[in-house]
Design an enzyme around this catalytic site. Structure first.
Site: not given
Length: 186
Positions: A115-116
């Site tokens: 994800c991030h």
């Protein structure tokens, strides 16, 4: 001896103490432990990790097993960086977290981020020349850091002397965790 596929394998998860996406921390930890791996969650401090759900709602509080200062890449086979926008933004500028992730890469070990989480690859210099994925909003950052961003559930890149495993979002966690388990068992 339990005879589980990941017996004897050691995995480190690095996170800050605030804003970690709950499922991106807990799901890989549970799956890898169930497969026999010893998983250590390390945070910036020994205080609880305050997770979030969908980056907005408060999640569970998780007690870390160690702090960044107490762990070394030499003791583990892989490192996992979960997302959560706030977590990843704070983690990417943390010198100790950068050092840990870079040490895994330098030792030819598995580096995984979801994800991030791949933001740390920008600030630790590990995106250059790599094919990877992330949450779509990181595309420009990873591309500007010299990476080749692709839109796939999971990307495994063996270039550069270490295995880099990246994934886009929580719904990709099954494939992400399976790629980590496969790399650990190989």
């Amino acid at each position: 001896m339990s005879g589980k596929p990941l017996d004897g394998r050691n995995v480190l998860v690095v996170t800050t103490n605030h804003g970690t996406e709950q499922v991106e921390l807990l799901k890989p930890v549970a799956a890898l432990r169930a497969a026999g791996a010893r998983v250590t969650v390390a945070a910036r401090t020994g205080d609880d990790v305050e997770t979030v759900v969908s980056d907005r709602e408060p999640g569970e509080r998780i007690r870390p097993d160690a702090t960044f200062a107490e762990v070394s890449a030499a003791d583990y086979d892989a490192v996992i960086v979960p997302g959560g926008t706030v977590n990843a933004d704070r983690l990417r500028i943390d010198r100790n977290a950068q050092r840990l992730v870079a040490d895994f890469a330098g030792a030819g070990k598995i580096v995984a981020a979801v994800c991030h989480g791949p933001w740390i690859l920008v600030d630790s210099g590990l995106a250059q020349g790599r094919e990877l994925t992330s949450y779509p909003t990181l595309r420009a950052d990873l591309s500007n850091a010299g990476g080749t961003w692709v839109d796939r559930e999971v990307v495994v890149d063996d270039a550069g002397g270490y295995r880099l495993i990246t994934s886009r979002r929580p719904r990709d966690l099954d494939r992400f965790t399976a790629a980590i388990a496969e790399a650990l068992s190989g």
